[in-house]
Design a protein around this motif. Structure first.
Motif, PDB file in Angstrom:
ATOM      1  N   UNK A 530      32.207  37.032  41.751  1.00 60.25           N
ATOM      2  CA  UNK A 530      31.687  36.650  40.660  1.00 60.25           C
ATOM      3  C   UNK A 530      32.175  37.177  39.302  1.00 60.25           C
ATOM      4  N   UNK A 531      32.019  38.604  39.684  1.00 54.31           N
ATOM      5  CA  UNK A 531      32.385  39.679  38.438  1.00 54.31           C
ATOM      6  C   UNK A 531      33.766  39.838  38.359  1.00 54.31           C
ATOM      7  N   UNK A 532      34.552  39.588  39.443  1.00 51.50           N
ATOM      8  CA  UNK A 532      35.967  39.738  39.389  1.00 51.50           C
ATOM      9  C   UNK A 532      36.500  38.756  38.495  1.00 51.50           C
ATOM     10  N   UNK A 533      36.003  37.614  38.405  1.00 56.06           N
ATOM     11  CA  UNK A 533      36.523  36.636  37.411  1.00 56.06           C
ATOM     12  C   UNK A 533      36.364  36.835  36.043  1.00 56.06           C
ATOM     13  N   UNK A 534      35.137  37.482  35.840  1.00 56.57           N
ATOM     14  CA  UNK A 534      34.775  37.814  34.297  1.00 56.57           C
ATOM     15  C   UNK A 534      35.528  39.032  33.793  1.00 56.57           C
ATOM     16  N   UNK A 535      35.911  40.029  35.012  1.00 56.78           N
ATOM     17  CA  UNK A 535      36.614  41.350  34.631  1.00 56.78           C
ATOM     18  C   UNK A 535      38.061  40.954  34.136  1.00 56.78           C
ATOM     19  N   UNK A 536      38.676  39.916  35.143  1.00 49.70           N
ATOM     20  CA  UNK A 536      40.231  39.436  34.904  1.00 49.70           C
ATOM     21  C   UNK A 536      40.315  38.994  33.499  1.00 49.70           C
ATOM     22  N   UNK A 537      39.358  38.152  33.022  1.00 48.71           N
ATOM     23  CA  UNK A 537      39.215  37.421  31.686  1.00 48.71           C
ATOM     24  C   UNK A 537      39.327  38.526  30.650  1.00 48.71           C
ATOM     25  N   UNK A 538      38.365  39.307  30.765  1.00 50.77           N
ATOM     26  CA  UNK A 538      38.125  40.340  29.751  1.00 50.77           C
ATOM     27  C   UNK A 538      39.351  41.160  29.630  1.00 50.77           C
ATOM     28  N   UNK A 539      39.969  41.757  30.695  1.00 48.38           N
ATOM     29  CA  UNK A 539      41.121  42.620  30.694  1.00 48.38           C
ATOM     30  C   UNK A 539      42.287  41.588  30.136  1.00 48.38           C
ATOM     31  N   UNK A 540      42.335  40.213  30.387  1.00 47.51           N
ATOM     32  CA  UNK A 540      43.394  39.450  29.786  1.00 47.51           C
ATOM     33  C   UNK A 540      43.639  39.268  28.640  1.00 47.51           C
ATOM     34  N   UNK A 541      42.194  39.007  28.118  1.00 47.15           N
ATOM     35  CA  UNK A 541      41.987  38.760  26.622  1.00 47.15           C
ATOM     36  C   UNK A 541      42.179  39.995  25.676  1.00 47.15           C
ATOM     37  N   UNK A 542      42.064  41.368  26.389  1.00 41.25           N
ATOM     38  CA  UNK A 542      42.422  42.558  25.560  1.00 41.25           C
ATOM     39  C   UNK A 542      43.739  42.796  25.623  1.00 41.25           C
ATOM     40  N   UNK A 543      44.630  42.692  26.796  1.00 42.33           N
ATOM     41  CA  UNK A 543      45.864  42.903  26.671  1.00 42.33           C
ATOM     42  C   UNK A 543      46.698  41.704  26.069  1.00 42.33           C
ATOM     43  N   UNK A 544      46.352  40.559  26.157  1.00 39.67           N
ATOM     44  CA  UNK A 544      47.260  39.512  25.462  1.00 39.67           C
ATOM     45  C   UNK A 544      47.219  39.589  24.104  1.00 39.67           C
ATOM     46  N   UNK A 545      46.073  40.642  23.326  1.00 39.81           N
ATOM     47  CA  UNK A 545      46.496  40.667  22.059  1.00 39.81           C
ATOM     48  C   UNK A 545      47.213  41.882  21.843  1.00 39.81           C
ATOM     49  N   UNK A 546      47.645  42.521  22.905  1.00 33.15           N
ATOM     50  CA  UNK A 546      48.568  43.847  22.481  1.00 33.15           C
ATOM     51  C   UNK A 546      49.772  43.976  23.105  1.00 33.15           C
ATOM     52  N   UNK A 547      49.981  43.315  24.578  1.00 29.99           N
ATOM     53  CA  UNK A 547      51.078  43.465  25.165  1.00 29.99           C
ATOM     54  C   UNK A 547      51.054  42.059  26.177  1.00 29.99           C
ATOM     55  N   UNK A 556      51.146  37.146  38.613  1.00 28.52           N
ATOM     56  CA  UNK A 556      51.328  36.740  40.058  1.00 28.52           C
ATOM     57  C   UNK A 556      50.224  37.433  40.827  1.00 28.52           C
ATOM     58  N   UNK A 557      49.759  38.603  40.332  1.00 32.08           N
ATOM     59  CA  UNK A 557      48.918  39.331  40.947  1.00 32.08           C
ATOM     60  C   UNK A 557      47.346  38.901  40.883  1.00 32.08           C
ATOM     61  N   UNK A 558      46.995  38.071  39.911  1.00 29.04           N
ATOM     62  CA  UNK A 558      45.764  37.516  39.574  1.00 29.04           C
ATOM     63  C   UNK A 558      45.564  36.400  40.451  1.00 29.04           C
ATOM     64  N   UNK A 559      44.183  36.248  41.011  1.00 29.26           N
ATOM     65  CA  UNK A 559      43.752  35.168  42.052  1.00 29.26           C
ATOM     66  C   UNK A 559      44.326  34.073  41.560  1.00 29.26           C
ATOM     67  N   UNK A 560      44.689  33.194  42.647  1.00 26.85           N
ATOM     68  CA  UNK A 560      44.987  31.914  42.519  1.00 26.85           C
ATOM     69  C   UNK A 560      44.052  31.096  41.480  1.00 26.85           C
ATOM     70  N   UNK A 561      42.794  31.058  41.743  1.00 24.78           N
ATOM     71  CA  UNK A 561      41.896  30.315  41.451  1.00 24.78           C
ATOM     72  C   UNK A 561      41.592  30.661  39.814  1.00 24.78           C
ATOM     73  N   UNK A 562      41.989  31.855  39.356  1.00 30.00           N
ATOM     74  CA  UNK A 562      41.918  32.365  38.094  1.00 30.00           C
ATOM     75  C   UNK A 562      43.200  32.089  37.097  1.00 30.00           C
ATOM     76  N   UNK A 563      44.303  31.989  37.769  1.00 29.21           N
ATOM     77  CA  UNK A 563      45.567  31.603  36.871  1.00 29.21           C
ATOM     78  C   UNK A 563      45.430  30.803  35.632  1.00 29.21           C
ATOM     79  N   UNK A 564      44.895  29.651  35.831  1.00 28.87           N
ATOM     80  CA  UNK A 564      44.767  28.645  34.906  1.00 28.87           C
ATOM     81  C   UNK A 564      44.008  29.220  33.746  1.00 28.87           C
ATOM     82  N   UNK A 565      42.921  30.013  34.160  1.00 32.61           N
ATOM     83  CA  UNK A 565      42.112  30.320  32.801  1.00 32.61           C
ATOM     84  C   UNK A 565      42.660  31.551  32.168  1.00 32.61           C
ATOM     85  N   UNK A 566      43.516  32.435  33.037  1.00 33.96           N
ATOM     86  CA  UNK A 566      44.097  33.517  32.583  1.00 33.96           C
ATOM     87  C   UNK A 566      45.358  32.974  31.473  1.00 33.96           C
TER      88      UNK A 566
END
Length: 630
Positions: A530-547, A556-566
């Motif tokens: 459960x926390x992994x999903x939140x972790x990946x979302x926060x990291x993706x949000x931070x990095x999407x604004x910078x790089x 491709x390394x993100x979990x399959x079930x999270x790729x749509x949200x990422x």
């Protein structure tokens, strides 16, 4: 009289207070003491004929702490030195290993330079010019002062050979030494050295040297010379000194005559601001009243430039506070009044706190904080008592933070104890613990984290993403200066609200920043699904604004079930920035499910509704939880 004559007089007048002329290696030798009396001395000592011989190293001389006795010792010893010995002692005196006060060092060097200036002028100047810029200027002044008193023409010739920046120094020494010469002769010398203005500067300095017997006539003389020679700028400081002397002699009424006698081509604002700055030290209210009543449009500038309000606040702050709001016309700038109140708080903090109600409300916050900080420097416990009696939640908190900062710098245990003794019902307690823990991060990390871990976590039920424990926030700072340490401390972060996932995400984003994407991705393995999903979302949000491009490389390394949200996170974040190419955007959109596209469109519609801000926030939080799991 020369150095020899001076040495003879000083030798006869040697102060017989506690000082020694001994070479340390000879202190056990038997000597026959010879006493010399000095009416200024209150103690008796003796000077040995045997030990009066000059030590081979200047560091072997023990100098008195009394200036007269010290200079007598130095002059007496210098008299017996040859030129070579004098130069050797000069070299020794520049050694950093010679641990003496600057006063002793300068006295030794000045006396030796004076001696060499008479007997070996070229060697004296060569030594001076070999020193660094800070040293050689005053040495050149000493040397040319001696030359001017004995061989004026030679001094002028030698000054011409100096670098331009030292010519002025030498000329000043020459003119100051030969103040027996008339102004016309000074001008001739200065002209010969290409710096005629120095003659006038020196002359103005001579005229305004205390005590000034007739400031009014001297004022007129300087004004006339300055206008005739176009020297208005360089005369301004001297005129301000004369103005003060004139007022001191004849009273404030002299200011009327000063105003009328100052021609329009002088900078009256500058001159009067300097005059008022001096007068405000002893007569701030009279000075203030005069400025307000006689300078109209210039009053504000003069009061600011002279620092009049701050000086008044030091002597009679209540009178200053009472007078300023009653000034007709536009009020004084907030900054001026604020500085004056702060000056009061700095100079008399207890008086300031005890009369806080007389300070206009807009300035009380800064005044109380400043006063508390000043008291806390010497008596933090007393400052704490004042803090608890300050009315108003905001003022009390600001003052308490100032106290804790000052107190923790001096006594961490005392500051921590005081804060922890504050009632848990008092909202100030948590604020102070956070402030204290943040300061302790760089001095006592273990204590800072312990304080943080003991604090409760209050979750925001409407928008839980904002909930964060204190230790989680502290990791933000640690991550910036020691990433490995931050990773080591991660297991201590409590799993409450979003504290843990936000702490991990902070470190994950920093790992991405440092080019360690693989390590950032693997960090998620330490979290629950459960926390992994939140972790990946926060990291993706931070990095999407910078790089965002870098994020696509590890997509491709993100979990399959999270790729749509990422993919949705990256797409939304970069929509307006054009940081991704069209084909990259299209590729991202191919990973976003239709269901999540609909949810996102519904989220956007919330901002277009006419609901209240609170209702919009509630709906937005609900939709974000549904869309991203926040």
């Amino acid at each position: 009289m020369g150095l020899g004559g001076t040495a003879c007089v000083l030798y006869l007048l040697l102060d017989n207070s506690n000082f020694s002329l001994e070479n340390p290696s000879n202190r056990t030798a038997k000597t026959e003491p010879v006493s010399y009396s000095n009416t200024a001395s209150t103690t008796n000592s003796s000077v040995s004929r045997e030990n009066a011989s000059t030590p081979s190293n200047v560091a072997d001389i023990v100098f008195s702490k009394h200036a007269f006795a010290r200079r007598a010792t130095i002059t007496f010893r210098a008299e017996s030195l040859s030129e070579d010995q004098a130069l050797t002692r000069l070299d020794q005196s520049t050694s950093p290993s010679w641990q003496v006060s600057s006063a002793v060092r300068i006295d030794v060097q000045t006396t030796l330079l004076q001696k060499l200036s008479l007997s070996a002028p070229e060697r004296a100047l060569k030594f001076a010019l070999a020193r660094d810029e800070q040293e050689h200027a005053w040495m050149v002044k000493v040397i040319f002062g001696i030359w001017a008193s004995t061989h004026l023409d030679d001094a002028i010739v030698r000054a011409k050979k100096l670098d331009d920046h030292l010519v002025r120094t030498a000329l000043s020494a020459i003119l100051s030494t030969r103040d027996d010469l008339p102004l016309d002769r000074h001008r001739e010398i200065a002209k010969e050295l290409g710096k005629e203005n120095v003659a006038f500067i020196n002359y103005f300095e001579h005229l305004t040297r205390s005590p000034i017997k007739n400031p009014k006539d001297t004022w007129s003389e300087i004004v006339d010379i300055a206008r005739q020679e176009g020297l208005q700028v360089i005369s301004q400081y001297r005129l301000s000194r004369l103005g003060v002397a004139w007022v001191n002699k004849e009273g404030m009424a002299a200011l009327d005559e000063i105003r009328t006698s100052l021609p329009a081509d002088f900078n009256s604002t500058l001159i009067f601001s300097m005059i008022f700055s001096s007068l405000a030290e002893n007569a701030p209210q009279e000075t203030f009243d005069y400025v307000i009543n006689n300078f109209a449009d210039q009053a504000r500038e003069l009061i600011q430039d002279s620092n009049l309000l701050a000086k008044w606040a030091r002597s009679d702050p209540l009178a200053m506070i009472a007078a300023v709001p009653n000034v007709p016309g536009p009020g004084f700038p907030d900054q001026l009044f604020s500085q004056a109140v702060s000056e009061w708080a700095e100079s008399n903090p207890r008086h300031c706190l005890e009369h806080m109600e007389q300070i206009p409300r807009a300035y009380r916050l800064e005044a109380s904080r400043t006063a508390i900080r000043v008291i806390a420097r010497t008596s933090p416990a007393e400052a704490a008592e004042y803090v608890l009696n300050i009315p108003g939640t905001e003022s009390r908190l600001w003052s308490a933070e100032a106290l804790v900062r000052q107190w923790s710098d001096q006594d961490v245990e005392g500051a921590v104890g005081w804060v922890l003794n504050i009632s848990e019902e008092d909202p100030m307690r948590f604020e102070l613990i956070e402030s204290l823990a943040s300061r302790l991060l760089y001095t006592d990390l273990e204590l800072a984290f312990q304080l943080a871990l003991e604090q409760p976590i209050s979750e925001d039920r409407y928008f839980p993403i904002t909930t964060r424990s204190l230790e989680s926030r502290l990791l933000n700072s640690i991550t910036r200066y020691d990433l490995d340490l931050a990773i080591e401390l991660l297991p201590q972060v409590r799993d409450a609200g979003y504290s843990k996932v936000l702490a991990y995400a902070t470190i994950g984003k920093e790992l991405f920043e440092k080019g360690e994407a693989a390590r950032a991705m693997s960090l998620a393995n330490e979290l629950s699904p459960e926390l992994q999903a939140k972790y990946f979302h926060r990291v993706a949000l931070g990095r999407a604004m910078r790089d965002p491009s870098g994020l696509l490389e590890v997509f491709d390394d993100f979990p399959i079930e999270l790729k749509s949200k990422i993919a949705l996170t990256i797409r939304v974040t970069t929509r307006a920035s054009r940081m991704l190419a069209e084909e990259e955007l299209a590729w991202l959109e191919s990973h976003i499910t239709a269901e999540e596209t609909v949810l996102f469109d519904e989220l956007k519609e919330i901002f277009k509704t006419n609901l209240s801000p609170e209702a919009k926030d509630n709906l937005r939080a609900e939709k974000l939880r549904e869309l991203f799991g926040w």
